[in-house]
Design a protein around this motif. Structure first.
Motif, PDB file in Angstrom:
ATOM      1  N   LEU A 150      41.512  44.590   8.379  1.00 32.75           N
ATOM      2  CA  LEU A 150      40.195  45.071   7.969  1.00 32.75           C
ATOM      3  C   LEU A 150      39.225  43.907   7.777  1.00 32.75           C
ATOM      4  O   LEU A 150      38.067  43.970   8.201  1.00 32.75           O
ATOM      5  N   LYS A 151      39.688  42.845   7.162  1.00 31.77           N
ATOM      6  CA  LYS A 151      38.801  41.726   6.857  1.00 31.77           C
ATOM      7  C   LYS A 151      38.413  40.926   8.102  1.00 31.77           C
ATOM      8  O   LYS A 151      37.348  40.312   8.136  1.00 31.77           O
ATOM      9  N   SER A 152      39.265  40.951   9.124  1.00 31.40           N
ATOM     10  CA  SER A 152      39.005  40.119  10.301  1.00 31.40           C
ATOM     11  C   SER A 152      38.523  40.901  11.515  1.00 31.40           C
ATOM     12  O   SER A 152      37.790  40.367  12.352  1.00 31.40           O
ATOM     13  N   LYS A 153      38.892  42.197  11.626  1.00 31.04           N
ATOM     14  CA  LYS A 153      38.626  42.924  12.868  1.00 31.04           C
ATOM     15  C   LYS A 153      37.776  44.183  12.700  1.00 31.04           C
ATOM     16  O   LYS A 153      37.256  44.709  13.679  1.00 31.04           O
ATOM     17  N   ALA A 154      37.650  44.703  11.500  1.00 29.61           N
ATOM     18  CA  ALA A 154      36.886  45.942  11.304  1.00 29.61           C
ATOM     19  C   ALA A 154      35.389  45.668  11.352  1.00 29.61           C
ATOM     20  O   ALA A 154      34.938  44.515  11.277  1.00 29.61           O
ATOM     21  N   ARG A 155      34.598  46.749  11.484  1.00 28.72           N
ATOM     22  CA  ARG A 155      33.145  46.605  11.415  1.00 28.72           C
ATOM     23  C   ARG A 155      32.745  46.106  10.028  1.00 28.72           C
ATOM     24  O   ARG A 155      33.456  46.359   9.038  1.00 28.72           O
ATOM     25  N   PRO A 156      31.590  45.467   9.928  1.00 31.22           N
ATOM     26  CA  PRO A 156      31.111  45.041   8.601  1.00 31.22           C
ATOM     27  C   PRO A 156      31.043  46.183   7.593  1.00 31.22           C
ATOM     28  O   PRO A 156      31.280  45.972   6.397  1.00 31.22           O
ATOM     29  N   LEU A 157      30.744  47.413   8.047  1.00 24.13           N
ATOM     30  CA  LEU A 157      30.671  48.555   7.130  1.00 24.13           C
ATOM     31  C   LEU A 157      32.025  48.824   6.493  1.00 24.13           C
ATOM     32  O   LEU A 157      32.130  48.987   5.265  1.00 24.13           O
ATOM     33  N   GLU A 158      33.072  48.904   7.324  1.00 17.59           N
ATOM     34  CA  GLU A 158      34.415  49.159   6.769  1.00 17.59           C
ATOM     35  C   GLU A 158      34.889  47.984   5.912  1.00 17.59           C
ATOM     36  O   GLU A 158      35.591  48.180   4.906  1.00 17.59           O
ATOM     37  N   LYS A 159      34.521  46.777   6.297  1.00 22.43           N
ATOM     38  CA  LYS A 159      34.860  45.619   5.455  1.00 22.43           C
ATOM     39  C   LYS A 159      34.241  45.762   4.073  1.00 22.43           C
ATOM     40  O   LYS A 159      34.891  45.514   3.052  1.00 22.43           O
ATOM     41  N   ALA A 160      32.963  46.162   4.055  1.00 20.88           N
ATOM     42  CA  ALA A 160      32.259  46.308   2.773  1.00 20.88           C
ATOM     43  C   ALA A 160      32.837  47.444   1.949  1.00 20.88           C
ATOM     44  O   ALA A 160      32.982  47.336   0.719  1.00 20.88           O
ATOM     45  N   LEU A 161      33.162  48.559   2.599  1.00 22.10           N
ATOM     46  CA  LEU A 161      33.762  49.691   1.893  1.00 22.10           C
ATOM     47  C   LEU A 161      35.121  49.318   1.321  1.00 22.10           C
ATOM     48  O   LEU A 161      35.445  49.655   0.175  1.00 22.10           O
ATOM     49  N   PHE A 162      35.933  48.613   2.113  1.00 19.01           N
ATOM     50  CA  PHE A 162      37.244  48.175   1.620  1.00 19.01           C
ATOM     51  C   PHE A 162      37.075  47.265   0.408  1.00 19.01           C
ATOM     52  O   PHE A 162      37.756  47.437  -0.619  1.00 19.01           O
ATOM     53  N   ALA A 163      36.171  46.311   0.521  1.00 15.48           N
ATOM     54  CA  ALA A 163      35.956  45.382  -0.599  1.00 15.48           C
ATOM     55  C   ALA A 163      35.527  46.139  -1.850  1.00 15.48           C
ATOM     56  O   ALA A 163      36.012  45.867  -2.956  1.00 15.48           O
TER      57      ALA A 163
ATOM     58  N   GLY B  29      34.480  44.976  -4.950  1.00 14.47           N
ATOM     59  CA  GLY B  29      33.398  44.394  -4.172  1.00 14.47           C
ATOM     60  C   GLY B  29      32.046  44.990  -4.489  1.00 14.47           C
ATOM     61  O   GLY B  29      31.890  45.867  -5.341  1.00 14.47           O
ATOM     62  N   SER B  30      31.050  44.527  -3.749  1.00 15.57           N
ATOM     63  CA  SER B  30      29.663  44.845  -4.018  1.00 15.57           C
ATOM     64  C   SER B  30      29.233  46.196  -3.448  1.00 15.57           C
ATOM     65  O   SER B  30      29.377  46.457  -2.258  1.00 15.57           O
ATOM     66  N   ARG B  31      28.689  47.030  -4.301  1.00 17.29           N
ATOM     67  CA  ARG B  31      28.074  48.295  -3.874  1.00 17.29           C
ATOM     68  C   ARG B  31      26.864  48.009  -2.995  1.00 17.29           C
ATOM     69  O   ARG B  31      26.605  48.710  -2.016  1.00 17.29           O
ATOM     70  N   GLU B  32      26.123  46.979  -3.340  1.00 13.86           N
ATOM     71  CA  GLU B  32      24.921  46.631  -2.588  1.00 13.86           C
ATOM     72  C   GLU B  32      25.251  46.245  -1.158  1.00 13.86           C
ATOM     73  O   GLU B  32      24.473  46.505  -0.238  1.00 13.86           O
ATOM     74  N   GLN B  33      26.415  45.616  -0.952  1.00 12.90           N
ATOM     75  CA  GLN B  33      26.807  45.236   0.406  1.00 12.90           C
ATOM     76  C   GLN B  33      27.073  46.464   1.265  1.00 12.90           C
ATOM     77  O   GLN B  33      26.723  46.500   2.439  1.00 12.90           O
ATOM     78  N   VAL B  34      27.663  47.498   0.670  1.00 15.20           N
ATOM     79  CA  VAL B  34      27.873  48.745   1.409  1.00 15.20           C
ATOM     80  C   VAL B  34      26.523  49.349   1.789  1.00 15.20           C
ATOM     81  O   VAL B  34      26.317  49.772   2.937  1.00 15.20           O
ATOM     82  N   LEU B  35      25.603  49.392   0.847  1.00 15.38           N
ATOM     83  CA  LEU B  35      24.274  49.935   1.122  1.00 15.38           C
ATOM     84  C   LEU B  35      23.579  49.147   2.228  1.00 15.38           C
ATOM     85  O   LEU B  35      22.927  49.720   3.109  1.00 15.38           O
ATOM     86  N   GLU B  36      23.731  47.845   2.193  1.00 17.36           N
ATOM     87  CA  GLU B  36      23.095  46.997   3.209  1.00 17.36           C
ATOM     88  C   GLU B  36      23.640  47.319   4.596  1.00 17.36           C
ATOM     89  O   GLU B  36      22.890  47.404   5.570  1.00 17.36           O
ATOM     90  N   GLU B  37      24.953  47.501   4.687  1.00 19.42           N
ATOM     91  CA  GLU B  37      25.555  47.817   5.982  1.00 19.42           C
ATOM     92  C   GLU B  37      25.182  49.229   6.436  1.00 19.42           C
ATOM     93  O   GLU B  37      24.917  49.458   7.619  1.00 19.42           O
ATOM     94  N   LEU B  38      25.155  50.172   5.501  1.00 14.47           N
ATOM     95  CA  LEU B  38      24.789  51.547   5.851  1.00 14.47           C
ATOM     96  C   LEU B  38      23.355  51.650   6.352  1.00 14.47           C
ATOM     97  O   LEU B  38      23.048  52.474   7.215  1.00 14.47           O
ATOM     98  N   THR B  39      22.494  50.801   5.826  1.00 11.62           N
ATOM     99  CA  THR B  39      21.089  50.814   6.235  1.00 11.62           C
ATOM    100  C   THR B  39      20.939  50.633   7.739  1.00 11.62           C
ATOM    101  O   THR B  39      20.028  51.196   8.360  1.00 11.62           O
ATOM    102  N   LEU B  40      21.842  49.901   8.342  1.00 11.77           N
ATOM    103  CA  LEU B  40      21.776  49.625   9.780  1.00 11.77           C
ATOM    104  C   LEU B  40      21.998  50.883  10.614  1.00 11.77           C
ATOM    105  O   LEU B  40      21.650  50.915  11.797  1.00 11.77           O
TER     106      LEU B  40
ATOM    107  N   LEU C 207      41.380  52.030   7.027  1.00  6.45           N
ATOM    108  CA  LEU C 207      40.815  52.231   5.690  1.00  6.45           C
ATOM    109  C   LEU C 207      41.155  53.615   5.164  1.00  6.45           C
ATOM    110  O   LEU C 207      41.555  53.774   3.990  1.00  6.45           O
ATOM    111  N   ASP C 208      41.029  54.641   5.999  1.00  6.08           N
ATOM    112  CA  ASP C 208      41.378  56.003   5.581  1.00  6.08           C
ATOM    113  C   ASP C 208      42.833  56.082   5.117  1.00  6.08           C
ATOM    114  O   ASP C 208      43.141  56.700   4.089  1.00  6.08           O
ATOM    115  N   ASN C 209      43.738  55.468   5.881  1.00  8.97           N
ATOM    116  CA  ASN C 209      45.160  55.544   5.539  1.00  8.97           C
ATOM    117  C   ASN C 209      45.471  54.777   4.259  1.00  8.97           C
ATOM    118  O   ASN C 209      46.284  55.226   3.444  1.00  8.97           O
TER     119      ASN C 209
END
Length: 297
Positions: free
Chosen positions: A16-29, A35-46, A284-286
């Motif tokens: 997840l940290k090396s190969k997933a999209r930035p969104l899934e990385k942020a959600l996992f974190a 991890g940061s809620r703001e980072q998830v929002l930032e990625e979702l904005t895209l 991430l789902d699993n």
């Protein structure tokens, strides 16, 4: 109940940290590492468009930029995960998109827009397909209940009545629709949920694949509708859950991910990108499901 080893967990997190999209990385974190809620929002904005809907390949199997009801349900589910409430601008814009695109005649939403056909996509994603009402209109109805303060009360009452009638009289055994019905059940007031519980349970018994031999194919796994032990369907599939956890544990790829069991059948170069994105989503789902069932060593 079987657990995945610490090594398997670490392999999944490394993927997840090396190969997933930035969104899934942020959600996992956010969900697993404080991890940061703001980072998830930032990625979702895209993925959110000017009209408030989500698109831009948020659902990896169709790559068009245009907003869709399906991608918007995904975006809103992510917002719920991070605790975004009705004061959040992203939520407000997405709910307004849903209200603006509601089809009065269909009493629901078109799953994808015409623009879906202008970009690479899986072979089943075409405009105007014969999709059952519940996918995604049942899920969207549930999301409007979650954010009901942003929704006209009389509209929500009318939509909910339609949903209850449809589910009891017309709902199919399509497993994609069932997943939407389960998400609706989670958000409905208890008295409304009770009106459809028996029918949703009946559909689940027709739609969930309980034969472990078939779990390697494209099908609906028990853990895809019973993703928490508090699910109203838990007792229905309780006996098969340990075997399904074993299936997940034994089918993790060497790179730590879980791979999609489907393929596009065209746009093969783009499919390779989508396949990698799906691997991040599925991994991430699993991990979420395995954590809910205390299946980490």
């Amino acid at each position: 109940m079987e657990k995945i080893s610490n090594e398997q967990y670490l392999q999944a997190t490394e993927f997840l940290k090396s190969k997933a999209r930035p969104l899934e990385k942020a959600l996992f974190a956010f969900e697993f590492e404080n991890g940061s809620r703001e980072q998830v929002l930032e990625e979702l904005t895209l993925y959110q468009n000017e009209d408030g809907g989500f698109g831009n390949g948020l659902e990896p199997d169709f790559r068009c930029e245009a907003s869709s009801a399906l991608a918007t349900t995904i975006g809103l589910q992510h917002l719920i995960r991070i605790g975004a409430d009705e004061s959040d601008a992203m939520v407000q814009r997405a709910i307004q998109y849903a209200l603006n695109t509601f089809d009065e005649e269909k009493m629901g939403w078109e799953i994808v827009p015409k623009e879906v056909e202008t970009a690479p996509r899986a072979i089943w994603w075409n405009y105007g397909g014969d999709w059952p009402w519940g996918n995604p209109s049942a899920e969207m109805t549930g999301l409007l209940h979650h954010y009901k303060g942003l929704v006209p009360e009389d509209f929500l009452e009318k939509l909910t009545a339609h949903a209850v009638a449809y589910i009891n009289e017309e709902a199919t055994n399509d497993f994609h629709e069932l997943q939407c019905l389960v998400k609706l059940m989670k958000e409905l007031p208890s008295e409304e949920a009770e009106k459809i519980a028996a029918r949703v349970r009946e559909i689940a018994h027709h739609s969930v694949t309980t034969d472990p031999v078939k779990w390697h194919d494209y099908c609906l796994l028990p853990l895809q509708v019973v993703y928490v032990p508090t699910s109203f369907l838990y007792e229905d599939f309780q006996e098969i859950i340990p075997a399904n956890i074993h299936h997940l544990a034994s089918n993790q790829a060497e790179d730590g991910s879980w791979k999609p069991t489907w393929a596009w059948g065209r746009y093969e170069d783009v499919w390779e990108i989508a396949k990698q994105e799906w691997s991040g989503v599925l991994t991430l789902d699993n991990l979420r499901v395995l954590r809910e069932f205390d299946a980490f060593s």
